[in-house]
Design a protein around this motif. Structure first.
Motif, mmCIF file in Angstrom:
data_model
loop_
_atom_site.group_PDB
_atom_site.id
_atom_site.type_symbol
_atom_site.label_atom_id
_atom_site.label_comp_id
_atom_site.label_asym_id
_atom_site.label_seq_id
_atom_site.Cartn_x
_atom_site.Cartn_y
_atom_site.Cartn_z
ATOM 1 N N ASN A 90 30.970 45.999 39.931
ATOM 2 C CA ASN A 90 32.282 46.541 39.583
ATOM 3 C C ASN A 90 32.235 48.062 39.436
ATOM 4 O OD1 ASN A 90 34.919 46.558 38.619
ATOM 5 N ND2 ASN A 90 34.578 44.693 37.433
ATOM 6 N N HIS A 114 47.736 44.760 38.631
ATOM 7 C CA HIS A 114 47.495 46.204 38.661
ATOM 8 C C HIS A 114 46.817 46.712 39.928
ATOM 9 C CE1 HIS A 114 48.674 46.455 34.484
ATOM 10 N NE2 HIS A 114 47.733 45.614 34.106
ATOM 11 N N SER A 115 46.219 45.804 40.695
ATOM 12 C CA SER A 115 45.339 46.268 41.782
ATOM 13 C C SER A 115 46.010 47.251 42.744
ATOM 14 C CB SER A 115 44.803 45.083 42.587
ATOM 15 O OG SER A 115 43.775 44.464 41.866
ATOM 16 N N GLU A 163 24.036 50.125 25.600
ATOM 17 C CA GLU A 163 25.451 49.689 25.644
ATOM 18 C C GLU A 163 26.277 50.526 24.652
ATOM 19 O OE1 GLU A 163 25.605 47.785 28.033
ATOM 20 O OE2 GLU A 163 24.121 46.182 27.978
ATOM 21 N N SER A 195 36.091 42.694 28.019
ATOM 22 C CA SER A 195 35.776 41.743 29.083
ATOM 23 C C SER A 195 35.659 40.308 28.558
ATOM 24 C CB SER A 195 34.472 42.145 29.777
ATOM 25 O OG SER A 195 34.224 41.231 30.825
ATOM 26 N N GLY A 231 38.153 39.702 37.322
ATOM 27 C CA GLY A 231 39.599 39.618 37.145
ATOM 28 C C GLY A 231 40.210 38.519 37.989
ATOM 29 N N GLN A 249 39.420 49.679 27.755
ATOM 30 C CA GLN A 249 38.962 48.284 27.846
ATOM 31 C C GLN A 249 37.480 48.234 28.205
ATOM 32 O OE1 GLN A 249 41.495 45.544 29.997
ATOM 33 N NE2 GLN A 249 39.761 44.556 30.938
ATOM 34 N N HIS A 250 37.090 49.127 29.083
ATOM 35 C CA HIS A 250 35.682 49.178 29.477
ATOM 36 C C HIS A 250 34.816 49.595 28.277
ATOM 37 C CE1 HIS A 250 32.710 50.560 32.844
ATOM 38 N NE2 HIS A 250 32.126 49.839 31.917
ATOM 39 N N GLN A 270 42.257 51.084 31.274
ATOM 40 C CA GLN A 270 41.022 50.609 31.919
ATOM 41 C C GLN A 270 39.770 51.183 31.254
ATOM 42 O OE1 GLN A 270 40.926 50.025 36.152
ATOM 43 N NE2 GLN A 270 38.862 50.868 36.311
ATOM 44 N N VAL A 318 25.582 39.043 34.249
ATOM 45 C CA VAL A 318 26.657 39.845 33.635
ATOM 46 C C VAL A 318 26.466 41.323 33.983
ATOM 47 C CG1 VAL A 318 27.726 40.517 31.452
ATOM 48 C CG2 VAL A 318 27.009 38.138 31.832
ATOM 49 N N GLU A 338 31.768 47.438 26.367
ATOM 50 C CA GLU A 338 30.379 47.862 26.113
ATOM 51 C C GLU A 338 30.019 47.613 24.646
ATOM 52 O OE1 GLU A 338 28.273 48.891 28.362
ATOM 53 O OE2 GLU A 338 29.497 49.560 30.053
ATOM 54 N N ILE A 356 41.363 35.360 27.864
ATOM 55 C CA ILE A 356 41.882 36.726 27.667
ATOM 56 C C ILE A 356 43.108 36.763 26.746
ATOM 57 C CG2 ILE A 356 40.861 37.628 29.816
ATOM 58 C CD1 ILE A 356 43.645 37.816 31.003
ATOM 59 N N LEU A 394 33.100 52.723 41.081
ATOM 60 C CA LEU A 394 33.859 53.582 40.162
ATOM 61 C C LEU A 394 33.216 54.964 39.981
ATOM 62 C CD1 LEU A 394 34.951 51.004 37.404
ATOM 63 C CD2 LEU A 394 36.309 51.910 39.300
ATOM 64 N N GLN A 424 48.985 43.434 29.772
ATOM 65 C CA GLN A 424 49.750 44.383 28.966
ATOM 66 C C GLN A 424 50.835 44.982 29.833
ATOM 67 O OE1 GLN A 424 47.614 47.543 26.766
ATOM 68 N NE2 GLN A 424 45.816 46.455 27.507
HETATM 69 N N1 BYC Z 1 38.372 40.276 31.033
HETATM 70 O O1 BYC Z 1 45.741 43.139 37.391
HETATM 71 P P1 BYC Z 1 44.352 42.897 36.969
HETATM 72 C C1 BYC Z 1 30.580 45.652 30.591
HETATM 73 C C2 BYC Z 1 43.046 41.665 32.528
HETATM 74 S S1 BYC Z 1 31.254 44.716 31.833
HETATM 75 C C3 BYC Z 1 39.435 40.635 30.294
HETATM 76 O O2 BYC Z 1 43.395 42.451 38.017
HETATM 77 P P2 BYC Z 1 42.896 45.373 36.536
HETATM 78 C C4 BYC Z 1 29.230 45.274 30.145
HETATM 79 C C5 BYC Z 1 43.419 43.091 32.907
HETATM 80 O O3 BYC Z 1 42.937 44.030 31.973
HETATM 81 C C6 BYC Z 1 32.989 44.761 31.788
HETATM 82 N N2 BYC Z 1 40.622 41.000 30.821
HETATM 83 O O4 BYC Z 1 43.822 44.139 36.144
HETATM 84 C C7 BYC Z 1 28.390 44.542 30.950
HETATM 85 C C8 BYC Z 1 44.933 42.971 32.905
HETATM 86 O O5 BYC Z 1 45.435 42.883 31.559
HETATM 87 P P3 BYC Z 1 46.069 44.163 30.819
HETATM 88 C C9 BYC Z 1 33.635 46.078 31.738
HETATM 89 C C10 BYC Z 1 40.701 41.019 32.153
HETATM 90 O O6 BYC Z 1 42.895 46.243 35.335
HETATM 91 C C11 BYC Z 1 27.145 44.158 30.499
HETATM 92 C C12 BYC Z 1 45.136 41.582 33.471
HETATM 93 O O7 BYC Z 1 43.976 40.850 33.206
HETATM 94 N N3 BYC Z 1 33.885 46.628 33.027
HETATM 95 O O8 BYC Z 1 31.193 46.518 30.087
HETATM 96 O O9 BYC Z 1 43.274 45.962 37.814
HETATM 97 C C13 BYC Z 1 26.729 44.505 29.233
HETATM 98 C C14 BYC Z 1 45.459 41.617 34.941
HETATM 99 O O10 BYC Z 1 44.331 41.835 35.771
HETATM 100 C C15 BYC Z 1 39.624 40.689 32.981
HETATM 101 C C16 BYC Z 1 35.046 47.130 33.338
HETATM 102 O O11 BYC Z 1 35.954 47.092 32.562
HETATM 103 C C17 BYC Z 1 38.434 40.291 32.377
HETATM 104 N N4 BYC Z 1 37.350 39.910 33.086
HETATM 105 O O12 BYC Z 1 41.424 44.758 36.858
HETATM 106 C C18 BYC Z 1 27.556 45.255 28.421
HETATM 107 C C19 BYC Z 1 35.187 47.767 34.682
HETATM 108 N N5 BYC Z 1 40.036 40.801 34.268
HETATM 109 O O13 BYC Z 1 44.981 45.234 30.706
HETATM 110 C C20 BYC Z 1 28.801 45.649 28.872
HETATM 111 C C21 BYC Z 1 36.434 48.485 34.815
HETATM 112 C C22 BYC Z 1 41.300 41.191 34.239
HETATM 113 O O14 BYC Z 1 47.232 44.638 31.628
HETATM 114 N N6 BYC Z 1 37.591 47.607 34.789
HETATM 115 N N7 BYC Z 1 41.721 41.319 32.985
HETATM 116 O O15 BYC Z 1 46.455 43.618 29.467
HETATM 117 C C23 BYC Z 1 38.108 47.050 35.872
HETATM 118 O O16 BYC Z 1 37.544 47.225 36.935
HETATM 119 C C24 BYC Z 1 39.384 46.272 35.741
HETATM 120 O O17 BYC Z 1 39.999 46.567 34.553
HETATM 121 C C25 BYC Z 1 39.224 44.733 35.829
HETATM 122 C C26 BYC Z 1 40.650 44.113 35.997
HETATM 123 C C27 BYC Z 1 38.342 44.287 36.962
HETATM 124 C C28 BYC Z 1 38.646 44.214 34.547
#
Ligand code: BYC
Length: 325
Positions: A146, A218-219, A86, A119, A210, A51-52, A48, A139, A56, A282, A150, A4
């Motif tokens: 991850n 974004h990192s 969840e 995710s 990711g 999306q998280h 973020q 998962v 869930e 994605i 946080l 995005q």
């Molecule tokens: N899936 O620059 P990047 C859970 C997107 S587990 C989809 O590296 P960022 C659960 C990213 O959003 C999961 N999209 O981005 C477990 C960005 O696109 P946008 C939830 C992904 O944000 C068990 C683009 O790729 N946890 O909930 O620095 C049971 C560029 O990537 C993914 C979290 O969300 C992916 N795998 O890092 C039930 C943890 N990877 O947004 C439920 C918090 C990347 O610009 N989130 N993208 O369109 C994070 O830590 C970070 O957002 C990420 C990615 C690691 C996901």
């Protein structure tokens, strides 16, 4: 473009305020909702956390699929509790996002229109009971890897929500590993199912962290703001290092012949996932994307009467309160 275009740059912000804000972050202070923050920081958090939260909620679907087919009453009760957890996690996270000035309705609409992501992992099907084990073990294991860092993230409501979520995720991971132990140490057919689940979930689990650091847009900014504490590759490596010995204990084989302990780096070598598959997933072209969004759309439509009822009740109470004053 797969990301995005939420800018991480704080273009229109007062430079003096920006310097003071960064000093607070660097000093390890928590930022609270009413504090001044750069617009880019706010938008990145909404992206973020939203999306998280969506992850869930959508994450309930692959497991919900197995509640009616769990092999014992005990397994059913445990799975039901996990899926309910969840839902709770989604709610804490939507509340944390709301403190940034976005409503839950807006976030839901952004999910349903495809503007916001969830995710990638939840776009894969859960075909057998062993998949419930693999989901919990891999998962939830990846989610914990991850999310534990946080708990120290700079935005107070997100960090606090993460403390409770991580405690519950640990239980989820253990229940998954417990299913895997039962299957891997069971009959040859059960062991084969466990291996098949590991084969299908290994690379999608690695993708959860990711894209590789060189492609992560974004990192750098998110880490400077402590919205993110580690790079995608750092966390992926930690996950592999934790998981390989667990697979060995189960007598299962990681579906990657390149997995090998590397003494020099103090970690395992492993193959990268197929990143073209990740980017397709994605973008909305994974095996279950359409099905997942249809289910969320249906839940949203079916719940309209209930939301209307709640709003009517709230407005009636507010009118009665004004009349009584
Ligand atoms: N899936 O620059 P990047 C859970 C997107 S587990 C989809 O590296 P960022 C659960 C990213 O959003 C999961 N999209 O981005 C477990 C960005 O696109 P946008 C939830 C992904 O944000 C068990 C683009 O790729 N946890 O909930 O620095 C049971 C560029 O990537 C993914 C979290 O969300 C992916 N795998 O890092 C039930 C943890 N990877 O947004 C439920 C918090 C990347 O610009 N989130 N993208 O369109 C994070 O830590 C970070 O957002 C990420 C990615 C690691 C996901």
């Amino acid at each position: 473009m797969y990301a995005q275009m939420v800018t991480s740059e704080a273009t229109n912000d007062d430079p003096a305020k920006l310097v003071a804000f960064q000093a607070r972050i660097d000093a390890g202070e928590k930022i609270e909702p009413k504090d001044w923050m750069p617009e880019g920081y706010r938008k990145t958090l909404i992206r973020q956390i939203g999306q998280h939260a969506h992850s869930e909620i959508v994450g309930q679907l692959p497991e919900g699929n197995w509640i009616t087919r769990a092999p014992t009453l005990e397994r059913k009760a445990i799975l039901l509790a996990k899926v309910q957890d969840e839902a709770g996690h989604g709610l804490y996270l939507y509340c944390a996002a709301e403190t940034l000035g976005v409503s839950r309705d807006e976030l839901t609409e952004a999910l349903l229109s495809g503007k916001m992501k969830y995710s990638s992992i939840f776009n894969y099907p859960t075909l057998t009971w062993a998949d419930m084990g693999a989901v919990g073990w891999l998962v939830d294991g990846a989610a914990i890897m991850n999310q534990v860092p946080l708990q120290r993230t700079s935005f107070g409501p997100y960090a606090r929500a993460m403390v409770r979520i991580c405690k519950e995720e640990s239980f989820h991971q253990r229940q998954g590993y417990d299913i895997m132990m039962k299957m891997a140490f069971g009959t040859p057919a059960q062991k084969a199912m466990a291996q098949d689940a590991l084969n299908r979930f290994w690379y999608p689990s690695l993708m959860m962290f990711g894209p590789s650091d060189k492609d992560s847009v974004h990192s750098a900014q998110s880490m400077a703001w402590k919205i993110k504490m580690n790079t995608n590759d750092e966390l992926r490596q930690k996950f592999v290092d934790q998981t390989v010995p667990q697979a060995e204990y189960l007598g299962l084989t990681i579906p990657d012949p390149a997995v090998k302990w590397n003494e020099d780096k103090g970690g395992y070598d492993f193959s990268e996932p197929d990143w073209s598959e990740f980017f397709e997933v994605i973008k909305g072209n994974g095996p279950c994307n359409a099905e997942r969004l249809e289910a969320r759309q249906k839940a949203w439509d079916d719940g309209a009467w209930f939301r209307d009822g709640l709003m009517a009740h709230a407005s009636k109470r507010a009118t009665a309160k004004v009349a009584a004053e």
